[in-house]
Design a protein around this motif. Structure first.
Motif, PDB file in Angstrom:
ATOM      1  N   ILE A 138       0.840  -1.263   0.050  1.00  0.00           N
ATOM      2  CA  ILE A 138       0.006   0.020   0.149  1.00  0.00           C
ATOM      3  C   ILE A 138       0.808   1.194  -0.079  1.00  0.00           C
ATOM      4  O   ILE A 138       1.732   1.493   1.024  1.00  0.00           O
ATOM      5  N   GLY A 139       0.685   2.035  -0.927  1.00  0.00           N
ATOM      6  CA  GLY A 139       1.579   3.287  -1.016  1.00  0.00           C
ATOM      7  C   GLY A 139       3.017   3.132  -1.794  1.00  0.00           C
ATOM      8  O   GLY A 139       4.008   3.001  -1.257  1.00  0.00           O
ATOM      9  N   THR A 140       2.943   2.002  -2.951  1.00  0.00           N
ATOM     10  CA  THR A 140       4.098   1.321  -3.416  1.00  0.00           C
ATOM     11  C   THR A 140       5.283   2.285  -3.903  1.00  0.00           C
ATOM     12  O   THR A 140       6.265   2.127  -3.961  1.00  0.00           O
ATOM     13  N   GLY A 141       4.848   3.523  -4.110  1.00  0.00           N
ATOM     14  CA  GLY A 141       6.005   4.531  -4.638  1.00  0.00           C
ATOM     15  C   GLY A 141       6.821   4.055  -5.939  1.00  0.00           C
ATOM     16  O   GLY A 141       6.300   3.379  -6.922  1.00  0.00           O
ATOM     17  N   SER A 142       8.031   3.729  -5.700  1.00  0.00           N
ATOM     18  CA  SER A 142       9.079   3.151  -6.785  1.00  0.00           C
ATOM     19  C   SER A 142       8.458   1.468  -7.146  1.00  0.00           C
ATOM     20  O   SER A 142       9.077   1.271  -8.070  1.00  0.00           O
ATOM     21  N   THR A 161      -0.528  -0.318  -4.566  1.00  0.00           N
ATOM     22  CA  THR A 161      -1.327   0.777  -4.981  1.00  0.00           C
ATOM     23  C   THR A 161      -0.638   2.058  -4.404  1.00  0.00           C
ATOM     24  O   THR A 161       0.328   1.951  -3.780  1.00  0.00           O
ATOM     25  N   ASP A 162      -1.242   3.087  -5.102  1.00  0.00           N
ATOM     26  CA  ASP A 162      -0.725   4.476  -4.939  1.00  0.00           C
ATOM     27  C   ASP A 162      -1.878   5.442  -5.222  1.00  0.00           C
ATOM     28  O   ASP A 162      -2.641   5.290  -6.433  1.00  0.00           O
ATOM     29  N   VAL A 163      -1.879   6.630  -4.668  1.00  0.00           N
ATOM     30  CA  VAL A 163      -2.696   7.796  -5.158  1.00  0.00           C
ATOM     31  C   VAL A 163      -2.038   8.445  -6.488  1.00  0.00           C
ATOM     32  O   VAL A 163      -2.715   9.096  -7.014  1.00  0.00           O
ATOM     33  N   SER A 164      -0.894   8.397  -6.631  1.00  0.00           N
ATOM     34  CA  SER A 164      -0.139   8.995  -7.815  1.00  0.00           C
ATOM     35  C   SER A 164       0.232   8.042  -8.948  1.00  0.00           C
ATOM     36  O   SER A 164       0.900   7.078  -8.903  1.00  0.00           O
ATOM     37  N   ALA A 188      -4.404   2.184  -9.024  1.00  0.00           N
ATOM     38  CA  ALA A 188      -4.523   3.838  -8.323  1.00  0.00           C
ATOM     39  C   ALA A 188      -6.030   3.573  -7.425  1.00  0.00           C
ATOM     40  O   ALA A 188      -6.873   3.302  -8.051  1.00  0.00           O
ATOM     41  N   CYS A 189      -5.616   3.799  -6.248  1.00  0.00           N
ATOM     42  CA  CYS A 189      -6.829   3.802  -5.229  1.00  0.00           C
ATOM     43  C   CYS A 189      -6.180   4.704  -3.799  1.00  0.00           C
ATOM     44  O   CYS A 189      -5.092   4.347  -3.945  1.00  0.00           O
ATOM     45  N   SER A 190      -7.016   4.679  -2.952  1.00  0.00           N
ATOM     46  CA  SER A 190      -6.806   5.048  -1.544  1.00  0.00           C
ATOM     47  C   SER A 190      -6.224   4.037  -0.887  1.00  0.00           C
ATOM     48  O   SER A 190      -7.032   3.284  -0.611  1.00  0.00           O
ATOM     49  N   TYR A 191      -5.136   3.944  -0.265  1.00  0.00           N
ATOM     50  CA  TYR A 191      -4.599   2.696   0.396  1.00  0.00           C
ATOM     51  C   TYR A 191      -4.842   1.319  -0.191  1.00  0.00           C
ATOM     52  O   TYR A 191      -4.684   1.166  -1.458  1.00  0.00           O
ATOM     53  N   ALA A 192      -6.026   0.750   0.513  1.00  0.00           N
ATOM     54  CA  ALA A 192      -6.215  -0.738  -0.083  1.00  0.00           C
ATOM     55  C   ALA A 192      -7.763  -0.872  -0.696  1.00  0.00           C
ATOM     56  O   ALA A 192      -8.122  -1.905  -1.029  1.00  0.00           O
ATOM     57  N   SER A 204       3.207  -1.971   4.065  1.00  0.00           N
ATOM     58  CA  SER A 204       3.194  -0.461   3.712  1.00  0.00           C
ATOM     59  C   SER A 204       4.243   0.210   4.449  1.00  0.00           C
ATOM     60  O   SER A 204       4.463  -0.122   5.612  1.00  0.00           O
ATOM     61  N   ASN A 205       5.065   1.013   3.559  1.00  0.00           N
ATOM     62  CA  ASN A 205       5.863   2.322   4.192  1.00  0.00           C
ATOM     63  C   ASN A 205       4.740   3.627   3.781  1.00  0.00           C
ATOM     64  O   ASN A 205       5.213   4.364   2.892  1.00  0.00           O
ATOM     65  N   PRO A 206       3.931   3.835   4.772  1.00  0.00           N
ATOM     66  CA  PRO A 206       3.165   4.936   4.392  1.00  0.00           C
ATOM     67  C   PRO A 206       3.457   6.358   4.839  1.00  0.00           C
ATOM     68  O   PRO A 206       4.710   6.354   5.557  1.00  0.00           O
ATOM     69  N   ARG A 227       5.947  15.375  -1.072  1.00  0.00           N
ATOM     70  CA  ARG A 227       4.838  15.790   0.089  1.00  0.00           C
ATOM     71  C   ARG A 227       4.261  14.766   0.442  1.00  0.00           C
ATOM     72  O   ARG A 227       3.862  14.260   1.631  1.00  0.00           O
ATOM     73  N   LEU A 228       3.469  14.098  -0.732  1.00  0.00           N
ATOM     74  CA  LEU A 228       2.404  13.106  -0.674  1.00  0.00           C
ATOM     75  C   LEU A 228       3.055  11.797   0.235  1.00  0.00           C
ATOM     76  O   LEU A 228       2.360  11.033   0.673  1.00  0.00           O
ATOM     77  N   ALA A 229       4.280  11.778  -0.139  1.00  0.00           N
ATOM     78  CA  ALA A 229       5.098  10.520   0.396  1.00  0.00           C
ATOM     79  C   ALA A 229       5.372  10.549   1.782  1.00  0.00           C
ATOM     80  O   ALA A 229       5.672   9.663   2.577  1.00  0.00           O
ATOM     81  N   LEU A 230       5.134  11.839   2.251  1.00  0.00           N
ATOM     82  CA  LEU A 230       5.755  12.171   3.726  1.00  0.00           C
ATOM     83  C   LEU A 230       4.905  12.434   4.575  1.00  0.00           C
ATOM     84  O   LEU A 230       4.884  12.145   5.778  1.00  0.00           O
TER      85      LEU A 230
HETATM   86  N1  SAM Z   1       6.691   2.094  -0.633  1.00  0.00           N
HETATM   87  C1  SAM Z   1       7.605   3.395  -1.082  1.00  0.00           C
HETATM   88  C2  SAM Z   1       8.971   2.981  -0.543  1.00  0.00           C
HETATM   89  O1  SAM Z   1       8.941   2.419   0.502  1.00  0.00           O
HETATM   90  O2  SAM Z   1       9.934   3.538  -1.011  1.00  0.00           O
HETATM   91  C3  SAM Z   1       7.155   4.659  -1.132  1.00  0.00           C
HETATM   92  C4  SAM Z   1       7.005   4.755   0.262  1.00  0.00           C
HETATM   93  S1  SAM Z   1       6.186   6.672   0.596  1.00  0.00           S
HETATM   94  C5  SAM Z   1       6.652   6.796   2.140  1.00  0.00           C
HETATM   95  C6  SAM Z   1       4.426   6.703   0.740  1.00  0.00           C
HETATM   96  C7  SAM Z   1       3.683   6.255  -0.547  1.00  0.00           C
HETATM   97  O3  SAM Z   1       2.313   6.206  -0.396  1.00  0.00           O
HETATM   98  C8  SAM Z   1       3.920   7.541  -1.548  1.00  0.00           C
HETATM   99  O4  SAM Z   1       4.149   6.661  -3.088  1.00  0.00           O
HETATM  100  C9  SAM Z   1       2.497   8.276  -1.759  1.00  0.00           C
HETATM  101  O5  SAM Z   1       2.215   8.631  -2.893  1.00  0.00           O
HETATM  102  C10 SAM Z   1       1.637   7.009  -1.381  1.00  0.00           C
HETATM  103  N2  SAM Z   1       0.236   7.389  -0.652  1.00  0.00           N
HETATM  104  C11 SAM Z   1       0.110   8.689   0.038  1.00  0.00           C
HETATM  105  N3  SAM Z   1      -1.138   8.708   0.166  1.00  0.00           N
HETATM  106  C12 SAM Z   1      -1.616   7.388  -0.083  1.00  0.00           C
HETATM  107  C13 SAM Z   1      -3.063   6.948  -0.095  1.00  0.00           C
HETATM  108  N4  SAM Z   1      -4.082   7.698   0.500  1.00  0.00           N
HETATM  109  N5  SAM Z   1      -3.323   5.675  -0.806  1.00  0.00           N
HETATM  110  C14 SAM Z   1      -2.374   5.253  -1.469  1.00  0.00           C
HETATM  111  N6  SAM Z   1      -1.043   5.764  -1.520  1.00  0.00           N
HETATM  112  C15 SAM Z   1      -0.765   6.777  -0.766  1.00  0.00           C
END
Ligand code: SAM
Ligand code: GLN
Length: 302
Positions: A138-142, A161-164, A188-192, A204-206, A227-230
Motif C-alpha cells: 500500500i503506497g508502493t511509490g517506486s 497501490t498508490d494515489v499518484s 490507483a486507489c486510496s490505500y487498499a 506498507s511504508n505509508p 510531500r504526498l509520500a511524507l
Molecule cells: N513504498 C515506497 C517506499 O517504501 O520507498 C514509497 C513509500 S512513501 C513513504 C508513501 C507512498 O504512499 C507514496 O508513494 C505516496 O504517493 C503514497 N500515498 C500517499 N497517500 C496515499 C493514499 N491515500 N493511498 C495510497 N497511497 C498513498
C-alpha cells in the motif's frame, strides 16, 4: 599526497584525472556540509563518466574529457544545492536491485529493507498450500518493497497501490526492468480501497511525518521527496488509522500486515493493530540505527 590542498574544479579546469576529480569534489562537498562527501563524489564521478566502480578504479589516472568535466560540474552544482544523488542519477539501489525514480516517488531508504526482512521472516514460517501466495503493498511509490518481495518469493503474485499515477507508472517500469511484470499489478486507489484480497502479506511504508515536522527535515528530503509520500497529518498517524482496518479486512486468516514506523511510533501502531483485532505477537524489528522500524500484526484464523 596527504595534506595537499586540492584545487576546486571549475568549468575551465580541464586537467583532472578521475582520481583528482573525485578528490576535488569530495573536498567541495565536505566544505558544503554534505553528509557523505566521499561516497557522493564517487557516485557522481561514476555517473558523469558512465563508469562503474571497478572501471573507475582501473582508470584512476585517465583524464576527463571536456564534456565529462562539464557534466560532472553540473552534477556537482546540483548536489551542492542539496539535491540528493539518487535524484541526480534518477535511480537508487534497494535490496540489491536497481530502481528508477521519478519526481512522484520517494527515494527508497535502506531502513525500509527492515520491512522486507520482517515480511520474509513471517512469510517463511507459514505454509500456503493449493494456491500461489498473494502480496499487497500500500503506497508502493517506486515499487521497492513489493518488487523486493516478489524477487524473494518466486511464485507469489503482488499488487501495489498508490494515489499518484506517476508513481504507479514508475513502479510498473521498474517491475518490467526487473523481469517481475508478469507477477505484479498496479492499482490507483486510496490505500487498499480497490483491493479485494485475501492477501497473505500486506506491507506498507505509508507517509508518517507529522505535518508540522516537515519544514524541519533536511533540504534533501523536504524539497525533493514528494510531500504526498511524507505527510502523515497532524500527529503523523493518519495513514495508519486509515490503512490498518482496510488491510485487516483483506488479509487471509494467518496472513500478516507489516508496516514501517517512524522513530518512536512503533508502540502506537501496535495499539492501532490490536484495536483492529490483529494479533501483535512478535516484537517490532529494529533497523541498523536501532530504531524500531517494522511492526507486524497477524490475522488469527477464525
Ligand atoms: N513504498 C515506497 C517506499 O517504501 O520507498 C514509497 C513509500 S512513501 C513513504 C508513501 C507512498 O504512499 C507514496 O508513494 C505516496 O504517493 C503514497 N500515498 C500517499 N497517500 C496515499 C493514499 N491515500 N493511498 C495510497 N497511497 C498513498
Ligand atoms: N523515512 C522517511 C524519512 O524520514 C519518511 C518516509 C515516510 O514518511 N514513510 O525521511
Amino acid at each position: 599526497m596527504p595534506g595537499r590542498v586540492v584545487p576546486l574544479a571549475t568549468n575551465s579546469d580541464s586537467g583532472h584525472s578521475i582520481e583528482s576529480a573525485r578528490r576535488a569534489l569530495t573536498v567541495r562537498l565536505q566544505a558544503a556540509g554534505i553528509e557523505e562527501p566521499s561516497l557522493d563524489a564517487r557516485l557522481l564521478v561514476g555517473a558523469a563518466l558512465e563508469l562503474d566502480l571497478t572501471a573507475m578504479m582501473t582508470q584512476v589516472a585517465r583524464q576527463l574529457t571536456p564534456e565529462e568535466t562539464t557534466r560532472l560540474e553540473a552534477y556537482a552544482q546540483r548536489r551542492l544545492a542539496h539535491e540528493p544523488v539518487a535524484r541526480i542519477l534518477g535511480a537508487r539501489e534497494f535490496w540489491g536491485m536497481p530502481f528508477r525514480l521519478s519526481e512522484a516517488t520517494l527515494v527508497p531508504r535502506p531502513d525500509t529493507e527492515t520491512v522486507v526482512e520482517l515480511a520474509l521472516d513471517i512469510f517463511r514460517e507459514r505454509t500456503i498450500s493449493g494456491r500461489r501466495p498473494r502480496i499487497a503493498d500500500i503506497g508502493t511509490g517506486s515499487g521497492a518493497i513489493l518488487l523486493a518481495l516478489l524477487h524473494e518469493i518466486p511464485d507469489a503474485f503482488g499488487v501495489g497501490t498508490d494515489v499518484s499515477l506517476t508513481a504507479l507508472n514508475t513502479a510498473r517500469d521498474n517491475a518490467e526492468a526487473l523481469g517481475l511484470a508478469d507477477r505484479a499489478g498496479f492499482v490507483a486507489c486510496s490505500y487498499a480501497a480497490a483491493l479485494r484480497g485475501p492477501f497473505d502479506l500486506i506491507v506498507s511504508n505509508p507517509p508518517y511525518i507529522p505535518s508540522g515536522e516537515i519544514p524541519k527535515l533536511s533540504i534533501e528530503v523536504r524539497e525533493h521527496d514528494p510531500r504526498l509520500a511524507l505527510d502523515g497529518g497532524n500527529d503523523g498517524y493518519d495513514a495508519y488509522r486509515a490503512l490498518i482496518p482496510q488491510a485487516t479486512e483483506r488479509l487471509a486468516p494467518g496472513g500478516a500486515l507489516i508496516v514501517e514506523a517512524g522513530q518512536g511510533q512503533a508502540r502506537d501502531i501496535e495499539t492501532l493493530m490490536v484495536a483492529a483485532a490483529l494479533s501483535v505477537d512478535r516484537p517490532a524489528k529494529a533497523d541498523l540505527g536501532g530504531i524500531l522500524r517494522a511492526v507486524s500484526g497477524r490475522k488469527m484464523p477464525p
